[in-house]
Write an enzyme that holds these catalytic residues in place. Structure first.
Site, PDB file in Angstrom:
ATOM      1  N   SER A 100       0.829  -1.209   0.000  1.00 18.54           N
ATOM      2  CA  SER A 100       0.000   0.000   0.000  1.00 18.54           C
ATOM      3  C   SER A 100       0.861   1.255   0.000  1.00 18.54           C
ATOM      4  O   SER A 100       1.561   1.524  -0.964  1.00 18.54           O
ATOM      5  CB  SER A 100      -0.962  -0.032   1.190  1.00 18.54           C
ATOM      6  OG  SER A 100      -1.843   1.050   1.133  1.00 18.54           O
ATOM      7  N   ASP A 244      -3.911   6.195  -3.046  1.00 15.17           N
ATOM      8  CA  ASP A 244      -2.762   5.671  -2.320  1.00 15.17           C
ATOM      9  C   ASP A 244      -1.996   4.705  -3.227  1.00 15.17           C
ATOM     10  O   ASP A 244      -2.346   4.520  -4.396  1.00 15.17           O
ATOM     11  CB  ASP A 244      -3.190   5.037  -0.988  1.00 15.17           C
ATOM     12  CG  ASP A 244      -4.007   3.766  -1.152  1.00 15.17           C
ATOM     13  OD1 ASP A 244      -4.535   3.536  -2.261  1.00 15.17           O
ATOM     14  OD2 ASP A 244      -4.119   3.000  -0.178  1.00 15.17           O
ATOM     15  N   ASP A 246      -1.562   1.444  -3.688  1.00 12.69           N
ATOM     16  CA  ASP A 246      -2.203   0.345  -4.412  1.00 12.69           C
ATOM     17  C   ASP A 246      -3.577   0.745  -4.936  1.00 12.69           C
ATOM     18  O   ASP A 246      -4.335  -0.086  -5.427  1.00 12.69           O
ATOM     19  CB  ASP A 246      -2.286  -0.918  -3.546  1.00 12.69           C
ATOM     20  CG  ASP A 246      -3.059  -0.716  -2.249  1.00 12.69           C
ATOM     21  OD1 ASP A 246      -3.164   0.426  -1.777  1.00 12.69           O
ATOM     22  OD2 ASP A 246      -3.558  -1.724  -1.691  1.00 12.69           O
ATOM     23  N   ASP A 248      -6.419   1.548  -3.746  1.00 18.90           N
ATOM     24  CA  ASP A 248      -7.727   1.106  -3.243  1.00 18.90           C
ATOM     25  C   ASP A 248      -8.400   2.198  -2.423  1.00 18.90           C
ATOM     26  O   ASP A 248      -9.598   2.129  -2.168  1.00 18.90           O
ATOM     27  CB  ASP A 248      -7.630  -0.209  -2.455  1.00 18.90           C
ATOM     28  CG  ASP A 248      -6.740  -0.134  -1.230  1.00 18.90           C
ATOM     29  OD1 ASP A 248      -6.019   0.877  -1.062  1.00 18.90           O
ATOM     30  OD2 ASP A 248      -6.737  -1.093  -0.432  1.00 18.90           O
TER      31      ASP A 248
END
Length: 455
Positions: A100, A244, A246, A248
């Site tokens: 992340s 962010d 990743d 999501d």
């Protein structure tokens, strides 16, 4: 092989640690084998982000899974919600390689069962860790008589089409949108998802670079959206979006470059999802989202349900209650139509549809979903979490004008304000969130509680 202390890297919801110091490809291979054993899957899907270590770790996991007889569909570079899409659409357990917004030297695995159902400590992760630990001592498990296959598959266009089928953007007015991908996976997904929409896209940091050369890919930290805020004002854009690492989570700023609180986005999307479902449905919100959220849900005919903080609690409650939507203060948004999984991209499309479906600016549109004054989350390092919580309880417990509630830490509520203090599970911290009807009250309550916490 990496240091075998898996307690340091297997967290409550995922695997996360420094590569290669804490984990490496041989360990990823064992995790792949363990994942297949625990899920009993004969086929799985894998994907990975843009970190330098991601392709090799992902491939090692796939090798471990295939050695146990599972066929592996590799979707390659993707956002976390694109992996959830693949898990849902293909009805396969999945593994996403990402850390992340953590710094470049970290990597991790987010795992799910078929249909994007979460794998956490109580739903398989503890067993996966146990197997991997056994095999670190005894050597790799026996391979299956018939190994599985590895196949590549492109899912980006299907993912984009699925999202676009859930939000009608055909008749919106033209909008100018600045997107800061933070050198993360938003740079990969946004161009395809936005393609053909009446949007003028101003891209920032779309080059995939897991070393994050421009800023940390964590839009919750105000320092990381400064570039976006400035650019929105310079471009006279209608709004800005920040993803962010990743991709999501999605964070929104209005036409003035001011952040729109994730609670306001939760309320706005909740109203839209309720309208789409005939004014009926359960909406999940965690206990530190604004009072606005349950108010708006009730005004639009829905039923608000309050949960603890943390995506495993939200996903469990979504499944239990059949909720149509859920939102968190951390800019995670969960949709029934997306296998109860979180997708910041779908929330972003809802914001674009709402803004483009009327003539006013975003600041005016979100004002009705932002009715109170919040402190944001304030962390304090404490020597004894339990003792500080007890001190707060004794300070407020005898007051007749307040109610106390222990759902997650301690929540104290009066008619004009509330606050929640909850301990971090991983650090010696207490986290305070306060909200009130006006700035003066919020400041007073916030400072009173901080004085007790930091005594």
């Amino acid at each position: 092989m990496a240091v075998a202390d898996l307690s340091q890297i297997v967290k409550a919801y995922d695997v996360r640690g420094v590569v290669p110091d804490q984990w490496d490809e041989p360990l990823a291979e064992l995790f792949g084998a363990a994942f297949v054993r625990v899920t009993g899957a004969d086929a799985i899907v894998t994907g990975h982000d843009m970190r330098p270590s991601s392709p090799a770790l992902s491939r090692a996991f796939a090798r471990g899974a295939a050695a146990q007889g599972a066929d592996v569909t590799e979707i390659g570079l993707c956002s976390t919600d694109q992996l959830y899409y693949a898990s849902g659409a293909l009805d396969l357990p999945g593994a996403m390689f990402t850390a992340s917004h953590n710094p470049a030297q970290y990597n991790g695995i987010k795992m799910c069962r078929a249909g994007a159902a979460p794998v956490g400590q109580d739903t398989g992760l503890a067993q996966i860790r146990e197997l991997a630990e056994q095999w670190l001592e005894s050597g790799a498990p026996e391979p299956a008589a018939e190994p599985g296959t590895l196949t590549s598959r492109e899912t980006l266009s299907d993912y984009a089409a699925h999202l676009r089928s859930l939000v009608d953007l055909t008749s919106i007015r033209p909008l100018k949108v600045v997107v800061d991908a933070g050198n993360g996976m938003g740079g990969h997904t946004v161009p395809t998802v936005f393609e053909g929409l009446p949007l003028t896209l101003v891209p920032m940091y779309f080059e995939l670079d897991g070393t994050f050369p421009n800023h940390e890919a964590n839009p919750l930290d105000p320092a990381n959206i400064v570039d976006l805020q400035k650019r929105v004002r310079e471009e006279s854009a209608d709004l800005g979006l920040a993803f962010d690492g990743d991709a999501d989570r999605c964070f929104v700023v209005d036409e003035n470059g001011d952040p729109v609180s994730p609670s306001a986005i939760t309320a706005l999307v909740a109203a839209r999802e309720l309208a789409r479902n005939g004014g009926k449905g359960v909406i999940i919100h965690n206990l530190i989202t604004s009072w606005t959220v349950p108010e708006v849900v009730k005004e639009h005919g829905g039923t608000p349900v309050r949960t603890r903080v943390g995506h495993s609690f939200i996903k469990a409650e979504m499944a239990k209650s059949g909720a149509i939507f859920g939102g968190e203060h951390s800019a995670h948004y969960y949709f029934k139509d997306f296998w109860n999984a979180d997708t910041g991209m779908l929330a972003a499309l809802h914001v674009l549809a709402a803004l483009g479906g009327q003539t006013g600016p975003l600041s005016a549109l979100t004002a009705e979903y932002d009715r109170y004054v919040g402190s944001g989350e304030i962390n304090s390092t404490v020597a004894d979490q339990t003792a500080r919580l007890a001190a707060i309880r004794s300070a407020y417990g005898d007051r007749e004008d307040v109610t106390l509630d222990d759902l997650d830490g301690l929540t104290v509520a009066a008619t004009d304000w509330w606050f929640n203090v909850r301990p971090s599970n991983t650090e010696p911290l207490l986290r305070l969130n306060t909200e009130a009807r006006d700035e003066a009250t919020m400041t007073k309550v916030r400072d009173e509680v901080l004085t007790i916490i930091r005594a």
